[in-house]
Design a protein around this motif. Structure first.
Motif, PDB file in Angstrom:
ATOM      1  N   GLY A  51       0.791  -1.227   0.000  1.00  7.91           N
ATOM      2  CA  GLY A  51       0.000   0.000   0.000  1.00  7.91           C
ATOM      3  C   GLY A  51       0.823   1.276   0.000  1.00  7.91           C
ATOM      4  N   MET A  52       2.075   1.187   0.374  1.00  3.09           N
ATOM      5  CA  MET A  52       2.950   2.366   0.355  1.00  3.09           C
ATOM      6  C   MET A  52       3.343   2.745  -1.073  1.00  3.09           C
ATOM      7  SD  MET A  52       5.309   1.546   3.693  1.00  3.09           S
ATOM      8  CE  MET A  52       6.285   3.062   3.625  1.00  3.09           C
ATOM      9  N   GLY A  53       3.210   1.813  -2.011  1.00  2.00           N
ATOM     10  CA  GLY A  53       3.425   2.117  -3.414  1.00  2.00           C
ATOM     11  C   GLY A  53       4.869   2.267  -3.836  1.00  2.00           C
ATOM     12  N   SER A  54       5.071   2.970  -4.946  1.00  2.00           N
ATOM     13  CA  SER A  54       6.380   3.033  -5.592  1.00  2.00           C
ATOM     14  C   SER A  54       7.517   3.578  -4.727  1.00  2.00           C
ATOM     15  CB  SER A  54       6.288   3.808  -6.908  1.00  2.00           C
ATOM     16  OG  SER A  54       5.813   5.108  -6.677  1.00  2.00           O
ATOM     17  N   PRO A  55       7.274   4.427  -3.723  1.00  2.70           N
ATOM     18  CA  PRO A  55       8.419   4.875  -2.912  1.00  2.70           C
ATOM     19  C   PRO A  55       9.161   3.744  -2.196  1.00  2.70           C
ATOM     20  CG  PRO A  55       6.548   6.333  -2.551  1.00  2.70           C
ATOM     21  CD  PRO A  55       6.054   5.163  -3.373  1.00  2.70           C
ATOM     22  N   VAL A  56       8.512   2.587  -2.012  1.00  4.48           N
ATOM     23  CA  VAL A  56       9.199   1.497  -1.308  1.00  4.48           C
ATOM     24  C   VAL A  56       9.934   0.542  -2.242  1.00  4.48           C
ATOM     25  CG1 VAL A  56       7.695   1.520   0.725  1.00  4.48           C
ATOM     26  CG2 VAL A  56       7.183  -0.023  -1.169  1.00  4.48           C
ATOM     27  N   VAL A  57       9.764   0.681  -3.549  1.00  2.62           N
ATOM     28  CA  VAL A  57      10.414  -0.246  -4.475  1.00  2.62           C
ATOM     29  C   VAL A  57      11.933  -0.254  -4.295  1.00  2.62           C
ATOM     30  CG1 VAL A  57      10.839  -0.794  -6.919  1.00  2.62           C
ATOM     31  CG2 VAL A  57       8.507  -0.304  -6.107  1.00  2.62           C
ATOM     32  N   PRO A  58      12.615   0.911  -4.239  1.00  3.05           N
ATOM     33  CA  PRO A  58      14.065   0.856  -4.029  1.00  3.05           C
ATOM     34  C   PRO A  58      14.435   0.214  -2.692  1.00  3.05           C
ATOM     35  CG  PRO A  58      13.368   3.110  -4.548  1.00  3.05           C
ATOM     36  CD  PRO A  58      12.146   2.276  -4.424  1.00  3.05           C
ATOM     37  N   ALA A  98      17.125 -11.207 -10.681  1.00  2.18           N
ATOM     38  CA  ALA A  98      16.380 -10.654 -11.819  1.00  2.18           C
ATOM     39  C   ALA A  98      15.750  -9.312 -11.451  1.00  2.18           C
ATOM     40  CB  ALA A  98      15.307 -11.643 -12.283  1.00  2.18           C
ATOM     41  N   TRP A  99      15.195  -9.227 -10.254  1.00  2.00           N
ATOM     42  CA  TRP A  99      14.594  -7.962  -9.807  1.00  2.00           C
ATOM     43  C   TRP A  99      15.652  -6.895  -9.577  1.00  2.00           C
ATOM     44  CZ3 TRP A  99      10.022  -5.914 -10.183  1.00  2.00           C
ATOM     45  CH2 TRP A  99       8.912  -6.748 -10.357  1.00  2.00           C
ATOM     46  N   ILE A 100      16.790  -7.266  -9.047  1.00  2.00           N
ATOM     47  CA  ILE A 100      17.871  -6.291  -8.835  1.00  2.00           C
ATOM     48  C   ILE A 100      18.350  -5.745 -10.179  1.00  2.00           C
ATOM     49  CG2 ILE A 100      20.258  -6.046  -8.045  1.00  2.00           C
ATOM     50  CD1 ILE A 100      19.397  -8.113  -5.778  1.00  2.00           C
ATOM     51  N   ARG A 101      18.535  -6.629 -11.155  1.00  2.00           N
ATOM     52  CA  ARG A 101      18.925  -6.177 -12.497  1.00  2.00           C
ATOM     53  C   ARG A 101      17.855  -5.252 -13.087  1.00  2.00           C
ATOM     54  NH1 ARG A 101      20.439 -11.525 -12.835  1.00  2.00           N
ATOM     55  NH2 ARG A 101      18.644 -12.046 -14.132  1.00  2.00           N
ATOM     56  N   TRP A 102      16.585  -5.603 -12.887  1.00  2.00           N
ATOM     57  CA  TRP A 102      15.482  -4.758 -13.353  1.00  2.00           C
ATOM     58  C   TRP A 102      15.574  -3.371 -12.712  1.00  2.00           C
ATOM     59  CZ3 TRP A 102      11.714  -2.236 -10.593  1.00  2.00           C
ATOM     60  CH2 TRP A 102      10.685  -1.657 -11.329  1.00  2.00           C
ATOM     61  N   LEU A 109      17.467   1.616  -8.785  1.00  2.00           N
ATOM     62  CA  LEU A 109      18.505   1.108  -7.893  1.00  2.00           C
ATOM     63  C   LEU A 109      19.866   1.428  -8.509  1.00  2.00           C
ATOM     64  CD1 LEU A 109      18.634  -0.682  -5.317  1.00  2.00           C
ATOM     65  CD2 LEU A 109      18.674  -2.652  -6.823  1.00  2.00           C
ATOM     66  N   LYS A 110      20.799   1.855  -7.692  1.00  2.00           N
ATOM     67  CA  LYS A 110      22.146   2.125  -8.181  1.00  2.00           C
ATOM     68  C   LYS A 110      22.850   0.806  -8.475  1.00  2.00           C
ATOM     69  CE  LYS A 110      22.648   6.474  -5.835  1.00  2.00           C
ATOM     70  NZ  LYS A 110      23.029   7.115  -4.615  1.00  2.00           N
ATOM     71  N   HIS A 111      23.645   0.798  -9.522  1.00  2.00           N
ATOM     72  CA  HIS A 111      24.392  -0.413  -9.909  1.00  2.00           C
ATOM     73  C   HIS A 111      25.354  -0.833  -8.792  1.00  2.00           C
ATOM     74  CE1 HIS A 111      23.153  -0.878 -14.097  1.00  2.00           C
ATOM     75  NE2 HIS A 111      23.002   0.424 -14.067  1.00  2.00           N
TER      76      HIS A 111
END
Length: 113
Positions: A51-58, A98-102, A109-111
């Motif tokens: 529910g927190m949405g895109s800000p939590v993806v990183p 796979a998600w980290i590469r995405w 996400l920083k490399h």
């Protein structure tokens, strides 16, 4: 309606990392003895993270870098993506990679962490 105002500031401001860490810790505690990923994803703290949405993806991707875990439902629900190749489904480390590469490709996400 002070509750809705205070919760929205938590989601949009500096409180996001703190709230994520708190909910992630609650989720890990509650899911400790579960093996079914669907049951894990239905736990209240996990649903609140979604529910927190895109800000939590990183934050989720950084968590996957540190410790691969069942964050895939949340990532797919929030991003509407699934970068995991079919042959890697069910293989947590490969799914995490796979998600980290995405995340790196998408600039979320920083490399190399």
């Amino acid at each position: 309606m002070p509750n809705s105002a205070s919760s929205s500031t938590t989601v949009t401001g500096r409180g996001v990392p703190e709230r994520f860490r708190r909910l992630a810790a609650e989720w890990k505690e509650q899911s400790r003895y579960l093996s079914n990923s669907a049951q894990m994803a239905m736990l209240r703290p996990y649903q609140r993270i979604i529910g927190m949405g895109s800000p939590v993806v990183p934050l989720i991707l950084e968590e996957l870098r540190r410790e691969p875990d069942q964050w895939f439902w949340a990532l797919e629900a929030i991003t509407e993506e699934n970068p995991v190749p079919p042959e890697d489904m069910g293989k947590v480390r490969r799914m995490a990679d796979a998600w980290i590469r995405w995340g790196e490709r998408e600039g979320v996400l920083k490399h190399g962490g």
